[in-house]
Design an enzyme around this catalytic site. Structure first.
Site, PDB file in Angstrom:
ATOM      1  N   CYS A 149       0.829  -1.212   0.000  1.00 25.78           N
ATOM      2  CA  CYS A 149       0.000   0.000   0.000  1.00 25.78           C
ATOM      3  C   CYS A 149       0.864   1.262   0.000  1.00 25.78           C
ATOM      4  O   CYS A 149       0.559   2.231  -0.707  1.00 25.78           O
ATOM      5  CB  CYS A 149      -0.975  -0.014   1.170  1.00 25.78           C
ATOM      6  N   ASN A 150       1.954   1.256   0.765  1.00 27.71           N
ATOM      7  CA  ASN A 150       2.874   2.389   0.733  1.00 27.71           C
ATOM      8  C   ASN A 150       3.533   2.510  -0.635  1.00 27.71           C
ATOM      9  O   ASN A 150       3.695   3.611  -1.174  1.00 27.71           O
ATOM     10  CB  ASN A 150       3.964   2.227   1.799  1.00 27.71           C
TER      11      ASN A 150
END
Length: 342
Positions: A149-150
């Site tokens: 997600c990052n």
């Protein structure tokens, strides 16, 4: 006839998010849900917010009959995914939400995750799952590796700029804030409410965060030479959301025009007017990513800010977007819900 879907690891946050999204999909039917530690329980017992849905009970993976499953979402922990996916039927499509197939080089996987790769044959066929940039490959893939997600947030903010050569590739600073659900559902002392709320801290400082492996791989591949960003993630006392602030050398107007050209027609990427900044509030619970560009007071420098929901666009929504492509469905099916506000 609806596609039959299995979700492995349905007792975690990303598994529950997949159930929430697929419940709105007209052409998908959830046929099996696994949760090793919660086997035998109804989803309503594990996630009461899903009690209105008719769902199969959680079971062990070895209890699932995969012969009629069209696509399997694998929302299992790192390392476990390789072992499980290696044993799944070869004729079944798979979207993996873990890190186990994101890094093309098995040596890079061992470097960042500390384990030898256990499914090299499957790694050779895996397609990186950042939909907007690998759409054609995903359509024909059997196995798609969802991004971190990052890593997804940082790439939306930087890929078009690196590809177009409009920023200095040797001077990129990525400062990122992530909500606590990005750490998963397992009990940890530092994630207790009393120890997390009213605070804000950096972690994996100095280049130790595992998603750097994805940044190195993808940015270097785009540039045709090594590219390393300076990256510091921070944990914030929020349930959902990621906000990435990226400091670059480049002209803000040119950067904004580059984004406008790159993301024109993309249903889930919203470019804000020049000078406006996004907020995690404005993407919560949605599959959208918002991007803003502002000129810095220092001439020749700019600030790019990207916001997305880590559980949706950063993970489960991205996974469903990819599954739609793999199954020949409209890419946006089940994903056009507006963000939740406030």
């Amino acid at each position: 006839m609806a596609h039959k879907i299995a979700i492995l690891g349905a007792s975690g946050y990303t598994g529950a998010e997949l159930v929430r999204l697929i419940a709105l999909h007209p052409n998908m039917e959830i046929a099996a849900l696994s949760g090793e530690r919660k086997a035998g329980l109804a989803m309503a017992e594990v996630f009461p917010h899903l009690r209105h849905l008719e769902l199969p009970a959680l079971c062990r993976i070895d209890e699932i009959d995969f012969s009629e499953i069209d696509l399997c979402f694998c929302a299992l922990p790192h390392k476990t995914s390789q072992e499980v996916i290696r044993a799944l039927p070869r004729n079944m499509k798979i979207v993996d939400l873990s890190a186990d197939f994101r890094l093309r080089d098995p040596g890079d996987y061992e470097k960042w995750y500390g384990n030898q790769h256990a499914a090299l044959e499957q790694q050779d066929e895996a397609v990186y799952g950042l939909t907007e940039f690998y759409r054609d490959e995903i359509r024909s893939a059997r196995l798609v590796a969802g991004t971190g997600c990052n890593a997804a947030t940082g790439q939306y903010a930087l890929r078009p700029l690196i590809a177009a050569g409009v920023i200095d590739l040797d001077d990129i600073i990525l400062d990122l804030k992530c909500a606590v659900s990005g750490a998963g559902r397992s009990l940890r002392e530092n994630l207790l409410h009393a120890e997390l709320s009213e605070g804000y801290n950096a972690y994996a400082i100095g280049g130790t965060h595992r998603h750097l492996g994805e940044f190195d791989q993808e940015f270097s591949r785009l540039a045709g030479r090594p590219v390393q960003v300076q990256f510091t993630p921070h944990l914030i006392p929020a349930n959902r959301g990621i906000l990435a602030t990226v400091y670059v050398k480049g002209e803000a107007q040119v950067i904004h025009e580059t984004f406008a050209a790159a993301y024109r027609g993309e249903p889930f990427v919203q470019l804000l007017p020049l000078g406006e900044a996004p907020s995690t509030h404005h993407v919560r619970g949605s599959n959208h990513v918002h991007i803003g560009v502002t000129a810095d007071r220092i001439e020749g420098r700019a600030i790019v800010i990207a916001a997305l929901d880590n559980l949706t666009k950063g993970s489960s929504g991205q996974a469903l977007q990819n599954a739609n492509l793999m199954l020949g469905e409209d890419e946006t099916e089940g994903l056009m819900m507006p963000p939740l506000f406030p």
